[in-house]
Design an enzyme around this catalytic site. Structure first.
Site, PDB file in Angstrom:
ATOM      1  N   TYR A   1      -9.085  24.950  29.104  1.00  0.00           N
ATOM      2  CA  TYR A   1      -8.799  26.379  28.970  1.00  0.00           C
ATOM      3  C   TYR A   1      -8.230  27.015  30.232  1.00  0.00           C
ATOM      4  O   TYR A   1      -7.839  28.185  30.212  1.00  0.00           O
ATOM      5  CB  TYR A   1     -10.077  27.118  28.543  1.00  0.00           C
TER       6      TYR A   1
ATOM      7  N   HIS B   1      -4.498  31.276  20.476  1.00  0.00           N
ATOM      8  CA  HIS B   1      -5.413  30.288  21.055  1.00  0.00           C
ATOM      9  C   HIS B   1      -4.916  29.956  22.454  1.00  0.00           C
ATOM     10  O   HIS B   1      -3.717  29.693  22.631  1.00  0.00           O
ATOM     11  CB  HIS B   1      -5.454  29.009  20.208  1.00  0.00           C
TER      12      HIS B   1
HETATM   13  C1  DHK Z   1     -11.084  28.709  21.796  1.00  0.00           C
HETATM   14  C2  DHK Z   1     -12.219  28.134  21.328  1.00  0.00           C
HETATM   15  O1  DHK Z   1     -13.418  28.549  21.722  1.00  0.00           O
HETATM   16  C3  DHK Z   1     -12.186  26.972  20.412  1.00  0.00           C
HETATM   17  O2  DHK Z   1     -13.252  27.019  19.489  1.00  0.00           O
HETATM   18  C4  DHK Z   1     -10.867  26.843  19.684  1.00  0.00           C
HETATM   19  C5  DHK Z   1      -9.745  28.373  21.268  1.00  0.00           C
HETATM   20  C6  DHK Z   1      -9.692  27.002  20.638  1.00  0.00           C
HETATM   21  C7  DHK Z   1      -8.658  28.612  22.307  1.00  0.00           C
HETATM   22  O3  DHK Z   1      -7.913  27.685  22.647  1.00  0.00           O
HETATM   23  O4  DHK Z   1      -8.529  29.754  22.774  1.00  0.00           O
HETATM   24  O5  DHK Z   1     -10.811  25.576  19.038  1.00  0.00           O
END
Ligand code: DHK
Length: 149
Positions: A27, A104
Site C-alpha cells: 500500500y 483501490h
Molecule cells: C484496500 C484493502 O484494505 C483491501 O481489502 C483491498 C484495497 C485493496 C486497496 O488497495 O486500497 O483488497
C-alpha cells in the site's frame, strides 16, 4: 460545507486508517491524511467541496452514504475489505443513486484471486486501481469533469 458549491463525498472502508503503516510493500507509505489532502486540494482547485470519511464499521459507512443522497454530486469509495463481500454496500450505493468512482490504492487484479471480484464495480461509473493515493486525485478529476460537462 458551503452548500452553494458542488460537493464530493469520499468514503473509505476498514483498515484504511492504517494506510502508510500497514503492509507498506503493497500500500506504500502515504497515509490516509495524505490521500485526503490530495483529494481536497484537487476538489478545491476546481471549486468543489469535499467530505472525507473513513470507518471500520459497515453500518457507519451505510449511514454516511445515505446522508449524501440528494446532497453530493458524486461519491468516491475505497471499499477495502468490503469490496468482495458486501452486497449491503452495493445496495447502498444503488440506493444513493449518484455517480460513483471506486478506488483501490493497490492493483487488486495483480493480487490474490479473492480480491479480483468487486460488488461495487458492478455499478461504479469508473474504477481506479494500482495508482497509490494518486487514484483519489484522478477520481476527483473524473467527477469534476463529469459534473461540469
Ligand atoms: C484496500 C484493502 O484494505 C483491501 O481489502 C483491498 C484495497 C485493496 C486497496 O488497495 O486500497 O483488497
Amino acid at each position: 460545507m458551503n452548500s452553494q458549491r458542488p460537493s464530493i463525498l469520499v468514503v473509505n472502508g476498514p483498515n484504511l486508517n492504517l494506510l502508510g503503516l500497514r503492509e507498506p510493500g503493497i500500500y506504500g507509505h502515504d497515509t490516509l491524511a495524505d490521500a485526503e489532502k490530495l483529494a481536497r486540494d484537487t476538489a478545491e482547485a476546481a471549486g468543489f467541496d469535499l467530505d472525507f470519511f473513513q470507518s471500520n464499521w459497515e453500518g457507519a459507512i451505510v449511514d454516511r452514504l445515505h446522508e449524501a443522497r440528494g446532497v453530493a454530486n458524486g461519491i468516491i469509495v475505497n471499499p477495502a475489505g468490503f469490496t468482495s463481500t458486501s452486497i449491503t454496500l452495493l445496495d447502498t450505493l444503488l440506493a444513493v443513486s449518484l455517480p460513483v468512482v471506486e478506488v483501490h490504492v493497490s492493483n487488486i487484479h495483480r493480487r490474490e484471486q479473492f480480491r479480483h471480484f468487486s460488488y461495487v464495480s458492478t455499478m461504479a461509473d469508473a474504477v481506479i486501481a494500482g495508482c497509490g493515493i494518486a487514484g483519489y486525485r484522478y477520481a476527483v478529476d473524473y467527477l469534476v469533469a463529469r459534473t461540469s460537462s
